[in-house]
Design a protein around this motif. Structure first.
Motif, PDB file in Angstrom:
ATOM      1  N   THR A   7       0.846  -1.195   0.000  1.00  7.79           N
ATOM      2  CA  THR A   7       0.000   0.000   0.000  1.00  7.79           C
ATOM      3  C   THR A   7       0.882   1.246   0.000  1.00  7.79           C
ATOM      4  OG1 THR A   7      -0.075   0.133   2.417  1.00  7.79           O
ATOM      5  CG2 THR A   7      -1.763  -1.223   1.330  1.00  7.79           C
ATOM      6  N   ALA A   8       0.254   2.396  -0.225  1.00  6.03           N
ATOM      7  CA  ALA A   8       0.995   3.656  -0.250  1.00  6.03           C
ATOM      8  C   ALA A   8       1.684   3.939   1.082  1.00  6.03           C
ATOM      9  CB  ALA A   8       0.050   4.808  -0.605  1.00  6.03           C
ATOM     10  N   ASP A   9       1.088   3.454   2.191  1.00  6.08           N
ATOM     11  CA  ASP A   9       1.691   3.677   3.502  1.00  6.08           C
ATOM     12  C   ASP A   9       2.511   2.475   3.972  1.00  6.08           C
ATOM     13  OD1 ASP A   9      -0.731   2.351   3.616  1.00  6.08           O
ATOM     14  OD2 ASP A   9      -1.450   3.347   5.417  1.00  6.08           O
ATOM     15  N   GLY A  10       2.925   1.629   3.052  1.00  6.00           N
ATOM     16  CA  GLY A  10       3.934   0.625   3.348  1.00  6.00           C
ATOM     17  C   GLY A  10       3.470  -0.605   4.098  1.00  6.00           C
ATOM     18  N   VAL A  11       2.326  -1.165   3.703  1.00  7.41           N
ATOM     19  CA  VAL A  11       1.849  -2.415   4.295  1.00  7.41           C
ATOM     20  C   VAL A  11       1.623  -3.407   3.162  1.00  7.41           C
ATOM     21  CG1 VAL A  11       0.057  -3.533   5.675  1.00  7.41           C
ATOM     22  CG2 VAL A  11       0.736  -1.175   6.191  1.00  7.41           C
ATOM     23  N   LEU A  12       2.135  -4.623   3.323  1.00  6.17           N
ATOM     24  CA  LEU A  12       1.943  -5.653   2.303  1.00  6.17           C
ATOM     25  C   LEU A  12       0.560  -6.271   2.451  1.00  6.17           C
ATOM     26  CD1 LEU A  12       5.403  -7.489   2.325  1.00  6.17           C
ATOM     27  CD2 LEU A  12       4.565  -5.790   0.684  1.00  6.17           C
ATOM     28  N   VAL A  13      -0.201  -6.237   1.360  1.00  8.99           N
ATOM     29  CA  VAL A  13      -1.517  -6.869   1.338  1.00  8.99           C
ATOM     30  C   VAL A  13      -1.511  -7.987   0.305  1.00  8.99           C
ATOM     31  CG1 VAL A  13      -2.712  -4.793   2.124  1.00  8.99           C
ATOM     32  CG2 VAL A  13      -2.476  -5.221  -0.329  1.00  8.99           C
ATOM     33  N   VAL A  14      -2.465  -8.890   0.439  1.00  9.19           N
ATOM     34  CA  VAL A  14      -2.487 -10.106  -0.369  1.00  9.19           C
ATOM     35  C   VAL A  14      -3.399  -9.911  -1.581  1.00  9.19           C
ATOM     36  CG1 VAL A  14      -3.003 -12.572  -0.352  1.00  9.19           C
ATOM     37  CG2 VAL A  14      -2.031 -11.494   1.687  1.00  9.19           C
ATOM     38  N   ARG A  15      -2.768  -9.638  -2.723  1.00 13.10           N
ATOM     39  CA  ARG A  15      -3.446  -9.509  -4.020  1.00 13.10           C
ATOM     40  C   ARG A  15      -2.523 -10.044  -5.090  1.00 13.10           C
ATOM     41  NH1 ARG A  15      -8.590  -9.525  -4.080  1.00 13.10           N
ATOM     42  NH2 ARG A  15      -7.947 -10.787  -2.301  1.00 13.10           N
ATOM     43  N   HIS A  16      -3.111 -10.608  -6.152  1.00 15.26           N
ATOM     44  CA  HIS A  16      -2.292 -11.144  -7.236  1.00 15.26           C
ATOM     45  C   HIS A  16      -1.595 -10.054  -8.025  1.00 15.26           C
ATOM     46  CE1 HIS A  16      -1.727 -12.823 -11.401  1.00 15.26           C
ATOM     47  NE2 HIS A  16      -1.004 -13.625 -10.665  1.00 15.26           N
ATOM     48  N   GLU A  17      -2.253  -8.911  -8.182  1.00 17.10           N
ATOM     49  CA  GLU A  17      -1.632  -7.764  -8.836  1.00 17.10           C
ATOM     50  C   GLU A  17      -2.079  -6.510  -8.113  1.00 17.10           C
ATOM     51  OE1 GLU A  17      -3.272  -9.653 -11.837  1.00 17.10           O
ATOM     52  OE2 GLU A  17      -5.119  -9.354 -10.743  1.00 17.10           O
ATOM     53  N   SER A  18      -1.397  -5.419  -8.380  1.00 13.48           N
ATOM     54  CA  SER A  18      -1.729  -4.204  -7.644  1.00 13.48           C
ATOM     55  C   SER A  18      -3.058  -3.606  -8.090  1.00 13.48           C
ATOM     56  CB  SER A  18      -0.612  -3.162  -7.800  1.00 13.48           C
ATOM     57  OG  SER A  18      -0.600  -2.600  -9.097  1.00 13.48           O
TER      58      SER A  18
END
Length: 377
Positions: A50-61
């Motif tokens: 994310t823009a604030d630096g958290v990894l989220v679980v998605r295949h693409e952005s």
């Protein structure tokens, strides 16, 4: 069970590809939990920042296909083209433009509703999890089931995100350090060998993904995509020299399935629906000390060779077990599957055939076990 342990035990690792997306919207906590319950040895997820630096679980952005973001008027101002405001690519909503709070506000949906209409009943039911939440969820499922399940984390487009000031390696290292007390085994995978080499000192098993672009499909022209200028071509990476290089930093080579079982000579399935002869990639990778995990296997006709399809509807399930059997027969050590229960059944069937063959080889009355002309496959 890590990849090398699976190989030593003679077990083919079943990897829930994005969870169990044949039955639930992909990369949700529900999809991953279901994959474990269906028998997967490992669940695989993709992460983007994310823009604030958290990894989220998605295949693409781009969240357009996998969430209900298009129905959110409060987020309409974030829609842009994938290469920037002047690019000619499709317009969408991208995780790296959104804060975690904004990403949490959208809901996951089925990405292929025509192909998997049964999964659409869950549209809007699940959110977009963070990597930390997924690791916590798997820890809970491991404790509840007593199953030694691991997690494969795929890093997407690290160079692209670095241009936005988002260091995916640092974010991932922080998440894995925080989750280490849970005891969930983790492997890291990427198409980008530069990224894997960068993190090779972490002591985490690494998986080198290798793509081959199907005939007729345009190779990406972006500098960060497999097959683009500056990337090792699949043929180079799968050469003996390429495999020796991969073995320096990775434990596993994970090729697209057609690099092991090629398409036929006249298109995806050949003139009669057959597939080509298997390559020697698995044997050569094993010679270099690498396990081989192939991606991605699915039950629907559209993803199967013509000879294994049932009827003509693209969404109908064909004879997928036969595709698994062919790959297992050439010695793969793991399979990425959208339908983990099918993969488990295929692995179980292969183990049963091996056991029968071993028993028959020790018996003078072999013919009573295996009728003449029908030896174990």
């Amino acid at each position: 069970m890590l990849a090398t342990e699976a190989a030593e035990a003679g077990h083919v690792l079943v990897i829930g590809h994005r969870g169990a997306p044949g039955y639930r919207p992909e990369n949700t906590l529900a999809a991953h939990e279901l994959a474990v319950l269906l028998g997967a040895d490992r669940v695989e997820c993709d992460v983007v920042p994310t823009a604030d630096g958290v990894l989220v679980v998605r295949h693409e952005s781009d969240l357009t296909a996998s969430t209900d973001v298009a129905s959110r008027p409060d987020l309409a101002h974030l829609r842009r083209r994938s290469g920037g405001s002047t690019a000619s690519g499709p317009r969408g909503w991208h995780v790296e433009d959104m804060t975690l709070e904004q990403v949490r506000s959208v809901r996951a949906v089925e990405t292929a509703p025509v192909l998997r209409p049964g999964s659409t009943v869950y549209d809007g039911r699940f959110g977009v999890p963070t990597l930390a939440e997924l690791l916590d969820s798997v820890a809970v499922v491991r404790a509840r089931t007593g199953r030694d399940v691991s997690v494969a984390v795929e890093v997407k487009d690290p160079v692209l995100f670095a241009r936005r000031g988002l260091d995916v390696a640092a974010l991932l290292e922080a998440d894995l350090s925080a989750a280490s007390a849970s005891g969930v085994p983790v492997v890291v995978q990427s198409f980008d060998p530069r990224f894997l080499k960068r993190v090779s000192g972490w002591g985490v098993p690494l998986v080198q993904l290798v793509h081959s672009w199907p005939r007729g499909r345009a190779v990406p022209d972006g500098g960060d995509a497999p097959g683009a200028p500056g990337w090792p071509r699949a043929a180079a990476m799968c050469s003996d020299a390429g495999l020796a290089e991969v073995a320096r930093y990775a434990r596993v080579l994970a090729p697209r399935k057609d690099l092991v079982m090629p398409d036929g000579p006249d298109g995806p399935d050949g003139p009669d629906g057959s597939r080509g002869e298997p390559t020697d990639l698995v044997a050569r990778a094993h010679d270099h000390g690498l396990d081989v995990h192939v991606f991605s296997l699915r039950n629907e006709n559209v993803h199967l060779p013509a000879r294994l399809r049932s009827g003509t509807h693209p969404a109908a399930h064909g004879r997928a077990l036969e595709e698994y059997a062919a790959l297992i027969a050439v010695g793969v050590d793991g399979v990425f599957s959208d339908h983990p229960d099918t993969a488990v059944e295929a692995v179980r069937g292969a183990a049963g055939r091996r056991s029968l063959a071993a028993l028959a080889s020790t018996c003078s009355w072999r013919g009573a076990l295996v009728p003449a002309g029908r030896g174990p496959a």
